[in-house]
Scaffold this motif. Structure first.
Motif, mmCIF file in Angstrom:
data_model
loop_
_atom_site.group_PDB
_atom_site.id
_atom_site.type_symbol
_atom_site.label_atom_id
_atom_site.label_comp_id
_atom_site.label_asym_id
_atom_site.label_seq_id
_atom_site.Cartn_x
_atom_site.Cartn_y
_atom_site.Cartn_z
ATOM 1 N N ALA A 159 -1.265 -5.116 -4.188
ATOM 2 C CA ALA A 159 -1.096 -6.285 -3.315
ATOM 3 C C ALA A 159 0.017 -7.210 -3.795
ATOM 4 N N THR A 160 0.136 -7.363 -5.111
ATOM 5 C CA THR A 160 1.025 -8.396 -5.661
ATOM 6 C C THR A 160 2.293 -7.855 -6.311
ATOM 7 N N GLY A 161 2.240 -6.615 -6.767
ATOM 8 C CA GLY A 161 3.372 -6.054 -7.493
ATOM 9 C C GLY A 161 3.289 -6.257 -8.991
ATOM 10 N N PHE A 162 2.238 -6.934 -9.474
ATOM 11 C CA PHE A 162 2.051 -7.073 -10.922
ATOM 12 C C PHE A 162 0.557 -7.094 -11.237
ATOM 13 N N PHE A 163 0.229 -6.765 -12.490
ATOM 14 C CA PHE A 163 -1.163 -6.760 -12.921
ATOM 15 C C PHE A 163 -1.580 -8.171 -13.328
ATOM 16 N N LEU A 164 -2.792 -8.537 -12.955
ATOM 17 C CA LEU A 164 -3.311 -9.860 -13.262
ATOM 18 C C LEU A 164 -3.920 -9.923 -14.655
ATOM 19 N N ASP A 165 -3.793 -11.072 -15.290
ATOM 20 C CA ASP A 165 -4.472 -11.377 -16.544
ATOM 21 C C ASP A 165 -4.106 -10.348 -17.613
ATOM 22 N N ARG B 38 13.885 7.783 -15.538
ATOM 23 C CA ARG B 38 14.219 6.964 -16.708
ATOM 24 C C ARG B 38 13.630 5.566 -16.563
ATOM 25 N N LEU B 39 13.700 5.008 -15.366
ATOM 26 C CA LEU B 39 13.166 3.666 -15.140
ATOM 27 C C LEU B 39 11.651 3.634 -15.317
ATOM 28 N N SER B 40 10.969 4.675 -14.860
ATOM 29 C CA SER B 40 9.511 4.708 -15.017
ATOM 30 C C SER B 40 9.119 4.825 -16.487
ATOM 31 N N ASP B 41 9.954 5.476 -17.292
ATOM 32 C CA ASP B 41 9.707 5.522 -18.733
ATOM 33 C C ASP B 41 9.911 4.152 -19.373
ATOM 34 N N ILE B 42 10.872 3.395 -18.834
ATOM 35 C CA ILE B 42 11.203 2.089 -19.409
ATOM 36 C C ILE B 42 10.172 1.033 -19.036
ATOM 37 N N ASN B 43 9.869 0.918 -17.729
ATOM 38 C CA ASN B 43 8.926 -0.143 -17.314
ATOM 39 C C ASN B 43 7.489 0.352 -17.227
ATOM 40 N N ARG B 44 7.264 1.627 -17.511
ATOM 41 C CA ARG B 44 5.933 2.247 -17.612
ATOM 42 C C ARG B 44 5.106 2.054 -16.346
ATOM 43 N N CYS B 45 5.818 1.936 -15.215
ATOM 44 C CA CYS B 45 5.161 1.799 -13.906
ATOM 45 C C CYS B 45 4.325 0.524 -13.818
ATOM 46 N N PHE B 46 4.737 -0.525 -14.507
ATOM 47 C CA PHE B 46 4.103 -1.827 -14.367
ATOM 48 C C PHE B 46 4.819 -2.685 -13.326
ATOM 49 N N SER B 47 5.834 -2.138 -12.706
ATOM 50 C CA SER B 47 6.541 -2.835 -11.630
ATOM 51 C C SER B 47 7.142 -1.779 -10.724
ATOM 52 N N GLU B 48 7.282 -2.110 -9.455
ATOM 53 C CA GLU B 48 7.915 -1.144 -8.562
ATOM 54 C C GLU B 48 9.408 -1.065 -8.870
#
Length: 490
Positions: A42-48, A181-191
């Motif tokens: 919903a938000t694009g980021f994990f809460l808390d 490469r991007l998914s390795d860098i941001n570890r899928c914590f952001s689109e």
């Protein structure tokens, strides 16, 4: 004792069961935190402190941890966001900001060749004003292929300050050759359509020694303009919800919640979670409370995520993230933080030539006359400029690009790649209900691409997450088999 910053620029992970500090990995042995993933969609980021997994948590901001080896034996908050405004005016607040901002800048950049992205806004312009001739600076800007000539503002700032400058174009379909490469860098914590810096990823190593970035200045030095005596907790919750839920985010989260059979409704679960997080912030002033919420959750769990792209090459200088800047903000009256006043006065005070350059949000006006933005003469200028863009787009028969996803998702070749990740990834099919994927893809293609671009981007993110998780499991299995073979041979 280890302390996390007030606004962490990196995520630090620990195992919620053993309380041991761990490195992140796409671990198929963990269990999915489906509720957290719905909030993420919903938000694009994990809460808390949540992640994709129930067992894996993130150390919260301003946390002091007592350690026994690699194990956290005690964790407590050592600083809290507050609002204790002093009786000061704009002149004093600006001078105090100048002293602090320039002190942080000197300490972070001393003796280093600086790399600085420039835009038409105030954060990077404030940074430019803080730099002296002692700093060798390489600056750059981006513009979309077929979009606004945004890099003109950065070029004007660079010329006024004598910086080296390069403008770069965000090309169509760059995402697909960078996505693994991007998914390795941001570890899928952001689109994946936000980090435009991937366009020039391979060039960063030659630009300088340290990135000087203006992230979070727009939040610290502005407010939401909310009248403090007219907002209840329920209204505040509504305001925050509107800010953090992306267009189309509610739709995908609701559908996924139902498809996964989670209890109750997504809306109630989200409201309860947000109310709980708001209750932890002991601030009466609504604007200050909103800023605290954003700095505790939005900054470290969204803004910070793709800073990791820069960090692949060089360390970061983040003056607005600095602990002392956060502490300073808590003492400044909200009326002085409204409408970016302190940054505007600072730029005018330190660098009038930068203040004379048009402010992108109010172009063609600059920092001296932006309040005249709605006068007839400027309305006419804006109308003529917009008409020119429309005519030029029709003559060239080329869509005017406003958003990165338009370059990465639209068109035949992009669609082929998108379908490959959404419909031909066997590991993704095990994570995400395929009926939901089909429904949202159809809505993106046939109904409203603007509304459903975020859901599609989040599905793409989870497809990469599933792929990485499957690969990690395969490597682990292979390693186990190799070890078993070695044991049998011995």
């Amino acid at each position: 004792m280890i302390k996390s910053p007030l606004i962490p620029s990196q995520q630090t992970f620990y195992n919620a069961n053993s309380h041991e500090m761990v490195d992140f990995n796409f671990n198929s042995g963990y269990t999915l935190d489906k509720e957290a993933i719905c909030f993420f969609m919903a938000t694009g980021f994990f809460l808390d402190d949540t992640t994709h997994y129930n067992e894996l948590k993130v150390v919260k901001p301003a946390t002091a941890m007592t350690m026994d080896g690699n194990k956290i034996t005690e964790a407590k908050t050592y600083w809290e966001w507050h609002y204790n405004p002093r009786d000061i005016g704009l002149k004093q607040a600006t001078e105090e900001f100048a002293h602090l901002f320039e002190k942080i800048t000197r300490e972070q950049l001393a003796g280093k060749k600086v790399i600085m992205p420039l835009s038409g806004g105030l954060d990077s312009r404030s940074q430019a004003a803080a730099l002296t001739d002692e700093n060798e600076v390489f600056s750059y800007s981006y513009k979309f292929d077929g979009g606004l000539e945004e890099s003109g503002y950065g070029k004007a700032i660079a010329e006024a300050k004598g910086f080296k400058f390069q403008d770069y174009k965000i090309e169509k379909s760059y995402l697909w050759e960078n996505i693994d490469r991007l998914s390795d860098i941001n570890r899928c914590f952001s689109e994946f359509t936000h980090p435009r810096q991937m366009v020039i990823f391979n060039e960063y190593s030659q630009m300088g020694d340290i990135f000087y970035l203006g992230h979070w200045g727009d939040v610290l030095f502005d407010n939401d303009g909310i009248s403090n005596d007219k907002v209840s907790n329920e209204q505040l919750l509504s305001l925050i919800t509107k800010k953090i839920i992306k267009k189309g985010g509610l739709d995908i989260a609701q559908k996924l919640w139902q498809a996964w059979g989670l209890p109750g409704t997504f809306e109630n679960a989200l409201q309860n979670r947000l109310l709980s997080l708001l209750d932890e912030i002991k601030i009466d002033n609504v604007n200050a409370r909103m800023r605290a919420f954003k700095s505790l959750h939005w900054a470290p769990r969204w803004t910070s995520i793709n800073l990791s792209v820069f960090e692949q090459h060089h360390p970061l200088a983040l003056p607005y993230y600095h602990d002392d800047m956060c502490k300073f903000i808590c003492t400044v009256p909200e009326e002085l933080l409204a409408n970016r006043q302190i940054q505007i006065e600072y730029i005018k005070m330190r660098s009038p030539e930068l203040a004379n350059i048009p402010w992108q949000s109010y172009a063609p006006c600059n920092l001296y006359n932006y309040k005249d933005f709605d006068k007839a003469e400027y309305k006419v200028q804006r109308a003529v400029k917009k008409a020119g863009r429309i005519v030029n787009s029709k003559i060239l028969n080329k869509k005017f690009i406003q958003r990165n996803w338009e370059l990465q998702f639209l068109g035949k070749d992009n669609d082929m790649m998108l379908q490959e990740y959404l419909f031909h990834n066997s590991s993704f099919k095990k994570v995400m209900p395929q009926g939901l994927v089909q429904e949202l893809y159809k809505a993106f293609k046939k109904e409203d691409s603007v509304k459903y671009a975020h859901p599609i981007s989040m599905l793409l993110t989870m497809s990469l997450f599933a792929k990485k998780q499957m690969h990690t499991a395969s490597v682990k299995t292979s390693n186990n088999l190799d070890r078993q073979t070695m044991v049998r041979k011995n």
